[in-house]
Design a protein around this motif. Structure first.
Motif, PDB file in Angstrom:
ATOM      1  N   ALA A 104      23.203 -17.278  93.126  1.00 30.17           N
ATOM      2  CA  ALA A 104      23.481 -16.517  91.906  1.00 30.17           C
ATOM      3  C   ALA A 104      23.153 -15.042  92.107  1.00 30.17           C
ATOM      4  CB  ALA A 104      22.689 -17.100  90.743  1.00 30.17           C
ATOM      5  N   ARG A 105      22.011 -14.782  92.749  1.00 30.55           N
ATOM      6  CA  ARG A 105      21.617 -13.386  92.996  1.00 30.55           C
ATOM      7  C   ARG A 105      22.645 -12.681  93.876  1.00 30.55           C
ATOM      8  NH1 ARG A 105      19.876 -10.151  96.552  1.00 30.55           N
ATOM      9  NH2 ARG A 105      19.889 -11.734  98.194  1.00 30.55           N
ATOM     10  N   ARG A 106      23.064 -13.345  94.947  1.00 34.07           N
ATOM     11  CA  ARG A 106      24.049 -12.760  95.852  1.00 34.07           C
ATOM     12  C   ARG A 106      25.371 -12.484  95.127  1.00 34.07           C
ATOM     13  NH1 ARG A 106      24.261 -14.092 101.759  1.00 34.07           N
ATOM     14  NH2 ARG A 106      22.182 -14.687 102.465  1.00 34.07           N
ATOM     15  N   ALA A 107      25.751 -13.401  94.239  1.00 32.15           N
ATOM     16  CA  ALA A 107      27.036 -13.284  93.548  1.00 32.15           C
ATOM     17  C   ALA A 107      26.977 -12.327  92.370  1.00 32.15           C
ATOM     18  CB  ALA A 107      27.493 -14.661  93.073  1.00 32.15           C
ATOM     19  N   GLY A 108      25.774 -11.950  91.958  1.00 26.75           N
ATOM     20  CA  GLY A 108      25.633 -11.053  90.825  1.00 26.75           C
ATOM     21  C   GLY A 108      25.919 -11.718  89.493  1.00 26.75           C
ATOM     22  N   VAL A 109      25.584 -13.019  89.403  1.00 22.68           N
ATOM     23  CA  VAL A 109      25.781 -13.749  88.149  1.00 22.68           C
ATOM     24  C   VAL A 109      24.460 -14.392  87.739  1.00 22.68           C
ATOM     25  CG1 VAL A 109      28.184 -14.216  88.751  1.00 22.68           C
ATOM     26  CG2 VAL A 109      26.440 -15.939  89.250  1.00 22.68           C
ATOM     27  N   GLY A 110      24.379 -14.822  86.489  1.00 24.09           N
ATOM     28  CA  GLY A 110      23.174 -15.475  86.015  1.00 24.09           C
ATOM     29  C   GLY A 110      22.986 -16.838  86.660  1.00 24.09           C
ATOM     30  N   LYS A 111      21.742 -17.159  86.990  1.00 22.20           N
ATOM     31  CA  LYS A 111      21.523 -18.445  87.659  1.00 22.20           C
ATOM     32  C   LYS A 111      21.818 -19.625  86.740  1.00 22.20           C
ATOM     33  CE  LYS A 111      16.488 -18.535  86.936  1.00 22.20           C
ATOM     34  NZ  LYS A 111      15.170 -18.595  87.646  1.00 22.20           N
ATOM     35  N   THR A 112      21.693 -19.424  85.434  1.00 25.68           N
ATOM     36  CA  THR A 112      22.027 -20.520  84.516  1.00 25.68           C
ATOM     37  C   THR A 112      23.523 -20.860  84.604  1.00 25.68           C
ATOM     38  OG1 THR A 112      22.327 -18.925  82.713  1.00 25.68           O
ATOM     39  CG2 THR A 112      20.172 -20.004  82.907  1.00 25.68           C
ATOM     40  N   THR A 113      24.348 -19.860  84.870  1.00 29.14           N
ATOM     41  CA  THR A 113      25.785 -20.100  85.045  1.00 29.14           C
ATOM     42  C   THR A 113      26.034 -20.998  86.245  1.00 29.14           C
ATOM     43  OG1 THR A 113      26.361 -17.965  84.076  1.00 29.14           O
ATOM     44  CG2 THR A 113      28.012 -18.993  85.495  1.00 29.14           C
ATOM     45  N   VAL A 114      25.333 -20.721  87.326  1.00 31.71           N
ATOM     46  CA  VAL A 114      25.507 -21.504  88.558  1.00 31.71           C
ATOM     47  C   VAL A 114      24.997 -22.930  88.358  1.00 31.71           C
ATOM     48  CG1 VAL A 114      24.855 -21.689  90.997  1.00 31.71           C
ATOM     49  CG2 VAL A 114      25.389 -19.444  90.010  1.00 31.71           C
ATOM     50  N   TYR A 115      23.816 -23.060  87.748  1.00 33.08           N
ATOM     51  CA  TYR A 115      23.267 -24.398  87.523  1.00 33.08           C
ATOM     52  C   TYR A 115      24.140 -25.194  86.556  1.00 33.08           C
ATOM     53  CZ  TYR A 115      18.896 -23.518  90.027  1.00 33.08           C
ATOM     54  OH  TYR A 115      17.968 -23.267  91.007  1.00 33.08           O
ATOM     55  N   ARG A 116      24.685 -24.547  85.551  1.00 35.97           N
ATOM     56  CA  ARG A 116      25.490 -25.252  84.568  1.00 35.97           C
ATOM     57  C   ARG A 116      26.812 -25.724  85.166  1.00 35.97           C
ATOM     58  NH1 ARG A 116      25.510 -21.576  81.087  1.00 35.97           N
ATOM     59  NH2 ARG A 116      27.545 -20.628  81.544  1.00 35.97           N
ATOM     60  N   ARG A 117      27.430 -24.891  85.983  1.00 45.10           N
ATOM     61  CA  ARG A 117      28.755 -25.250  86.512  1.00 45.10           C
ATOM     62  C   ARG A 117      28.664 -26.208  87.693  1.00 45.10           C
ATOM     63  NH1 ARG A 117      33.996 -24.553  86.688  1.00 45.10           N
ATOM     64  NH2 ARG A 117      35.047 -24.537  88.708  1.00 45.10           N
ATOM     65  N   TRP A 118      27.708 -25.964  88.630  1.00 46.83           N
ATOM     66  CA  TRP A 118      27.690 -26.761  89.857  1.00 46.83           C
ATOM     67  C   TRP A 118      26.548 -27.776  89.903  1.00 46.83           C
ATOM     68  CZ3 TRP A 118      29.277 -21.612  89.934  1.00 46.83           C
ATOM     69  CH2 TRP A 118      30.591 -21.399  90.354  1.00 46.83           C
ATOM     70  N   GLY A 119      25.449 -27.474  89.277  1.00 44.29           N
ATOM     71  CA  GLY A 119      24.369 -28.434  89.144  1.00 44.29           C
ATOM     72  C   GLY A 119      23.501 -28.616  90.358  1.00 44.29           C
ATOM     73  N   THR A 120      24.115 -28.811  91.515  1.00 42.07           N
ATOM     74  CA  THR A 120      23.368 -29.068  92.752  1.00 42.07           C
ATOM     75  C   THR A 120      24.003 -28.305  93.902  1.00 42.07           C
ATOM     76  OG1 THR A 120      24.727 -30.971  93.393  1.00 42.07           O
ATOM     77  CG2 THR A 120      22.796 -31.410  91.971  1.00 42.07           C
ATOM     78  N   VAL A 121      23.257 -28.180  94.978  1.00 49.63           N
ATOM     79  CA  VAL A 121      23.788 -27.555  96.183  1.00 49.63           C
ATOM     80  C   VAL A 121      24.977 -28.344  96.736  1.00 49.63           C
ATOM     81  CG1 VAL A 121      23.281 -27.065  98.612  1.00 49.63           C
ATOM     82  CG2 VAL A 121      21.713 -26.281  96.828  1.00 49.63           C
ATOM     83  N   PRO A 122      24.889 -29.675  96.863  1.00 45.28           N
ATOM     84  CA  PRO A 122      26.069 -30.415  97.334  1.00 45.28           C
ATOM     85  C   PRO A 122      27.292 -30.240  96.444  1.00 45.28           C
ATOM     86  CG  PRO A 122      24.122 -31.777  97.551  1.00 45.28           C
ATOM     87  CD  PRO A 122      23.713 -30.559  96.775  1.00 45.28           C
ATOM     88  N   GLY A 123      27.070 -30.141  95.124  1.00 44.38           N
ATOM     89  CA  GLY A 123      28.181 -29.910  94.223  1.00 44.38           C
ATOM     90  C   GLY A 123      28.853 -28.574  94.488  1.00 44.38           C
ATOM     91  N   LEU A 124      28.057 -27.570  94.767  1.00 43.15           N
ATOM     92  CA  LEU A 124      28.590 -26.243  95.076  1.00 43.15           C
ATOM     93  C   LEU A 124      29.338 -26.262  96.406  1.00 43.15           C
ATOM     94  CD1 LEU A 124      28.896 -23.228  94.608  1.00 43.15           C
ATOM     95  CD2 LEU A 124      26.566 -22.915  95.479  1.00 43.15           C
ATOM     96  N   VAL A 125      28.771 -26.932  97.402  1.00 39.84           N
ATOM     97  CA  VAL A 125      29.418 -27.011  98.711  1.00 39.84           C
ATOM     98  C   VAL A 125      30.734 -27.773  98.611  1.00 39.84           C
ATOM     99  CG1 VAL A 125      29.189 -27.937 101.057  1.00 39.84           C
ATOM    100  CG2 VAL A 125      27.269 -26.740  99.994  1.00 39.84           C
ATOM    101  N   ALA A 126      30.759 -28.824  97.805  1.00 40.02           N
ATOM    102  CA  ALA A 126      31.997 -29.575  97.606  1.00 40.02           C
ATOM    103  C   ALA A 126      33.085 -28.679  97.022  1.00 40.02           C
ATOM    104  CB  ALA A 126      31.748 -30.775  96.697  1.00 40.02           C
ATOM    105  N   ASP A 127      32.730 -27.851  96.066  1.00 41.69           N
ATOM    106  CA  ASP A 127      33.696 -26.933  95.463  1.00 41.69           C
ATOM    107  C   ASP A 127      34.149 -25.890  96.479  1.00 41.69           C
ATOM    108  OD1 ASP A 127      35.326 -25.954  93.492  1.00 41.69           O
ATOM    109  OD2 ASP A 127      33.748 -24.883  92.413  1.00 41.69           O
ATOM    110  N   LEU A 128      33.230 -25.424  97.316  1.00 41.27           N
ATOM    111  CA  LEU A 128      33.590 -24.468  98.358  1.00 41.27           C
ATOM    112  C   LEU A 128      34.638 -25.065  99.295  1.00 41.27           C
ATOM    113  CD1 LEU A 128      33.162 -21.836  99.978  1.00 41.27           C
ATOM    114  CD2 LEU A 128      31.234 -22.975 101.116  1.00 41.27           C
ATOM    115  N   LEU A 129      34.456 -26.315  99.684  1.00 42.63           N
ATOM    116  CA  LEU A 129      35.415 -26.961 100.574  1.00 42.63           C
ATOM    117  C   LEU A 129      36.770 -27.157  99.891  1.00 42.63           C
ATOM    118  CD1 LEU A 129      33.008 -29.465 102.289  1.00 42.63           C
ATOM    119  CD2 LEU A 129      34.534 -27.891 103.502  1.00 42.63           C
ATOM    120  N   THR A 130      36.736 -27.455  98.606  1.00 37.92           N
ATOM    121  CA  THR A 130      37.986 -27.576  97.849  1.00 37.92           C
ATOM    122  C   THR A 130      38.745 -26.255  97.869  1.00 37.92           C
ATOM    123  OG1 THR A 130      37.079 -29.279  96.394  1.00 37.92           O
ATOM    124  CG2 THR A 130      38.970 -28.041  95.568  1.00 37.92           C
ATOM    125  N   GLU A 131      38.033 -25.171  97.675  1.00 40.04           N
ATOM    126  CA  GLU A 131      38.663 -23.852  97.677  1.00 40.04           C
ATOM    127  C   GLU A 131      39.179 -23.487  99.070  1.00 40.04           C
ATOM    128  OE1 GLU A 131      39.913 -20.230  95.888  1.00 40.04           O
ATOM    129  OE2 GLU A 131      39.420 -22.227  95.148  1.00 40.04           O
TER     130      GLU A 131
END
Length: 203
Positions: free
Chosen positions: A46-73
């Motif tokens: 979140a810090r690197r992206a310049g967004v609120g960490k609550t946004t990241v936790y709410r949308r992706w929830g976990t590190v694996p969830g975020l990585v899964a979305d990255l691979l989809t993209e």
């Protein structure tokens, strides 16, 4: 009416949400390439992206969830297959695309981190499998067309041919440590074509 949240990566947002997703996924990819999966942290992303960490936790929830979305993209943004009119031309284009990706200063370490993560996390593994299924399906019609032209025998398995092209390149990246260079890519394509013509990949 279900209140279940969709799996990360199954919904592609628009507008401001799309820009936030783009920034977060870019930050996640950078962090993976630099530090690996084990050190990935949602608050740091979140810090690197310049967004609120609550946004990241709410949308992706976990590190694996975020990585899964990255691979989809990554699968969605991959370049489409090349059609040259010959199997060797098509597979050379495929091999060179893989080679340029794996030898890239950012993408090479990123793929190493993703493959390492998939070895110990089931959600990441499934996302990685989906990524490679998508890419294999994208290039398989090149082999189907070669069968129709009579370049390779009937019954040739297109997916096995496509896998045979990229396998030597990933071996160098992950196991051997030798450079993943253009001559290696061209040899991989030629070897796959030679084997296909000999009937090696007949299902």
């Amino acid at each position: 009416m279900s209140d279940e949240r969709p799996e990360p990566g199954t919904v592609r947002p628009g507008g401001r949400t799309a820009k936030t997703r783009e920034a977060v996924l870019r930050a996640a990819g950078d962090a993976l390439a630099e530090d690996g999966f084990d050190r990935l942290d949602l608050a740091e992303i979140a810090r690197r992206a310049g967004v609120g960490k609550t946004t990241v936790y709410r949308r992706w929830g976990t590190v694996p969830g975020l990585v899964a979305d990255l691979l989809t993209e990554m699968a969605a943004e991959s370049l489409p297959r090349t059609e040259t009119g010959s199997l060797l031309g098509d597979l050379t284009a495929q091999a060179r695309l893989v080679q340029s990706t794996l030898s890239d200063p950012r993408q090479g370490p990123l793929f190493k981190a993703l493959i390492t993560a998939a070895a110990c996390d089931a959600q990441t593994a499934e996302a990685l499998h989906r990524f490679y299924r998508t890419r294999t399906e994208e290039w398989a019609p090149c082999v189907t067309a070669a069968v129709e032209r009579g370049e390779v025998p009937e019954g040739t398995d297109p997916h096995e041919v496509i896998r045979a092209v990229s396998a030597p390149l990933y071996y160098r990246l992950l196991v051997d440590g030798s450079p993943v260079d253009r001559p290696t890519a061209d040899r991989a394509a030629q070897a796959a074509v030679t084997a296909a013509k000999a009937g090696t990949f007949i299902a």
